[in-house]
Design a protein around this motif. Structure first.
Motif, PDB file in Angstrom:
ATOM      1  N   THR A 205      -2.186 -35.494 -90.522  1.00 17.98           N
ATOM      2  CA  THR A 205      -1.900 -34.338 -91.076  1.00 17.98           C
ATOM      3  C   THR A 205      -1.352 -33.349 -90.363  1.00 17.98           C
ATOM      4  N   ASN A 206      -0.869 -33.414 -88.964  1.00 16.73           N
ATOM      5  CA  ASN A 206      -0.049 -32.340 -88.442  1.00 16.73           C
ATOM      6  C   ASN A 206      -1.110 -31.365 -87.974  1.00 16.73           C
ATOM      7  N   SER A 207      -2.344 -31.685 -87.712  1.00 20.59           N
ATOM      8  CA  SER A 207      -3.433 -30.489 -87.498  1.00 20.59           C
ATOM      9  C   SER A 207      -4.139 -30.899 -86.388  1.00 20.59           C
ATOM     10  N   GLU A 208      -3.588 -31.539 -85.507  1.00 15.28           N
ATOM     11  CA  GLU A 208      -4.630 -32.068 -84.281  1.00 15.28           C
ATOM     12  C   GLU A 208      -4.885 -30.772 -83.506  1.00 15.28           C
ATOM     13  N   ASN A 209      -4.073 -29.780 -83.259  1.00 15.51           N
ATOM     14  CA  ASN A 209      -4.452 -28.430 -82.666  1.00 15.51           C
ATOM     15  C   ASN A 209      -5.877 -27.965 -83.266  1.00 15.51           C
ATOM     16  N   THR A 210      -5.764 -27.992 -84.450  1.00 13.80           N
ATOM     17  CA  THR A 210      -7.192 -27.441 -85.064  1.00 13.80           C
ATOM     18  C   THR A 210      -8.263 -28.222 -85.085  1.00 13.80           C
ATOM     19  N   ILE A 211      -7.753 -29.648 -84.942  1.00 22.32           N
ATOM     20  CA  ILE A 211      -9.031 -30.448 -85.048  1.00 22.32           C
ATOM     21  C   ILE A 211      -9.535 -30.590 -83.737  1.00 22.32           C
ATOM     22  N   PHE A 212      -9.012 -30.329 -82.524  1.00 19.36           N
ATOM     23  CA  PHE A 212      -9.456 -30.318 -81.112  1.00 19.36           C
ATOM     24  C   PHE A 212     -10.089 -28.904 -81.074  1.00 19.36           C
ATOM     25  N   THR A 250      -0.722 -34.909 -75.336  1.00 18.89           N
ATOM     26  CA  THR A 250      -0.254 -34.061 -74.072  1.00 18.89           C
ATOM     27  C   THR A 250       0.296 -32.752 -74.104  1.00 18.89           C
ATOM     28  N   THR A 251       0.911 -32.755 -75.438  1.00 18.46           N
ATOM     29  CA  THR A 251       1.502 -31.215 -75.770  1.00 18.46           C
ATOM     30  C   THR A 251       0.391 -30.082 -75.742  1.00 18.46           C
ATOM     31  N   LEU A 252      -0.952 -30.577 -76.098  1.00 21.74           N
ATOM     32  CA  LEU A 252      -1.899 -29.556 -75.971  1.00 21.74           C
ATOM     33  C   LEU A 252      -2.712 -29.355 -74.860  1.00 21.74           C
ATOM     34  N   LYS A 253      -2.845 -30.378 -73.844  1.00 19.38           N
ATOM     35  CA  LYS A 253      -3.603 -30.324 -72.874  1.00 19.38           C
ATOM     36  C   LYS A 253      -2.670 -30.182 -71.596  1.00 19.38           C
ATOM     37  N   ASP A 254      -1.542 -30.601 -71.779  1.00 22.98           N
ATOM     38  CA  ASP A 254      -0.537 -30.273 -70.649  1.00 22.98           C
ATOM     39  C   ASP A 254       0.183 -28.859 -70.676  1.00 22.98           C
ATOM     40  N   ASN A 255      -0.081 -27.961 -71.906  1.00 19.65           N
ATOM     41  CA  ASN A 255       0.567 -26.659 -71.952  1.00 19.65           C
ATOM     42  C   ASN A 255      -0.573 -25.653 -71.399  1.00 19.65           C
TER      43      ASN A 255
END
Length: 309
Positions: A205-212, A250-255
């Motif tokens: 759903t392209n909502s991984e940022n919100t999920i995490f 990685t785009t979330l945790k490496d940023n």
């Protein structure tokens, strides 16, 4: 239980929580669990007691969730997101053009700060007013929520829904792995089940940022229940947060300045201030990821006062 009987704002969002809980588990696995004894019902424990553990799997194989924890998590999601975002606007640290003016940000921040102060009172009995928990809810219901939205409530709702679905999936994990006791290994195995199921949905759903963000905030809410961060049968709360981050894209945790690190940094400061625990503040030229690494030493020192690690 009728949603109208649930405390604010659980009744507004619980249908969506239950829907997400079922969506992220394939029908075959869900039916198999029911065939093996998991009850279809979800038991809500409605209480005016101080906030306690989020949920449990009862001896009758019913997933039981404490509705005062649901309320507390919802408020944490809203307040932390608003105060975090508005602080960036006020400090002129927003990348690009801010969506609101400094004056608007200051108004939102002050309102959320007042609401957070009310939410934190839910953690312990009020000696002067034993019925505080019940009486306070009228004030909390007047705050922005799903039924009275503002520009922040859609995202904070989604974070709270993800966090609560994670809590339910964690208990579901205990059932499918047939855990018979609380151990650090069993808890992390249940965490892994919940995170992986929700991560799949977040990718689809392209909502991984919100999920995490919801998962991290659910764990942070638990840290407010256990200020020592330590346990004998559970992994330490900060260790569970680190473990959850391992599964993020990685785009979330490496940023170094991602939403996840901003949430952890801001939450650590609020948590430490509330319990009068000394941790360093973020430097003006420091990334949020580096700051999270730097405060780890302070958290380890704090935990040493409670147990040998």
């Amino acid at each position: 239980m009728n949603n109208q009987m649930l405390h604010f704002p659980v009744g507004h969002i619980m249908d969506r929580v239950l829907s997400l809980f079922q969506i992220v588990v394939c029908e075959k696995d869900h039916q198999k669990a029911i065939d093996e004894g998991l009850k279809r019902s979800l038991k809500y424990r409605t209480t005016d007691a101080p906030v306690q553990q989020p949920a449990s799997l009862t001896g009758e194989n019913i997933i039981e969730i404490n509705d005062n924890y649901c309320e507390f998590l919802y408020l944490i999601c809203y307040c932390f997101m608003v105060m975090n975002d508005c602080a960036l606007v006020i400090a002129d640290k927003v990348e690009g053009e801010p969506s609101i003016s400094i004056e608007e940000a200051q108004t939102y921040f002050a309102e959320a700060e007042e609401l957070l102060a009310e939410a934190l009172k839910m953690l312990k009995p009020n000696e002067n007013e034993p019925q505080y928990m019940a009486a306070s809810r009228g004030k909390l219901c007047r705050a922005p929520n799903t039924a009275k939205p503002n520009r922040f409530t859609d995202l904070s709702d989604s974070m709270a829904i993800a966090g609560l679905a994670y809590i339910l999936q964690h208990e579901f994990g205990h059932f499918i792995y047939a855990h018979e006791e609380d151990t650090p290994y069993n808890e992390l195995q249940a965490d892994e089940h919940a995170i992986i199921q929700l991560k799949k949905w977040g990718i689809e759903t392209n909502s991984e940022n919100t999920i995490f963000a919801g998962i991290i905030l659910a764990l942070i809410a638990t840290a407010f229940i256990n200020p020592s961060l330590t346990s004998t049968s559970y992994p330490d709360i900060d260790s569970r947060i680190e473990y959850a981050l391992q599964f993020a894209d990685t785009t979330l945790k490496d940023n170094p300045n991602s939403l996840l690190y901003r949430i952890i940094s801001f939450s650590a400061l609020i948590w430490a201030n509330h319990f009068m625990i000394d941790i360093p503040i973020i430097k003006s030229d420091e990334t949020y990821k580096n700051y999270c690494c730097r405060i780890k030493e302070s958290l380890i020192a704090h935990k040493r006062k409670s147990k040998i690690i």
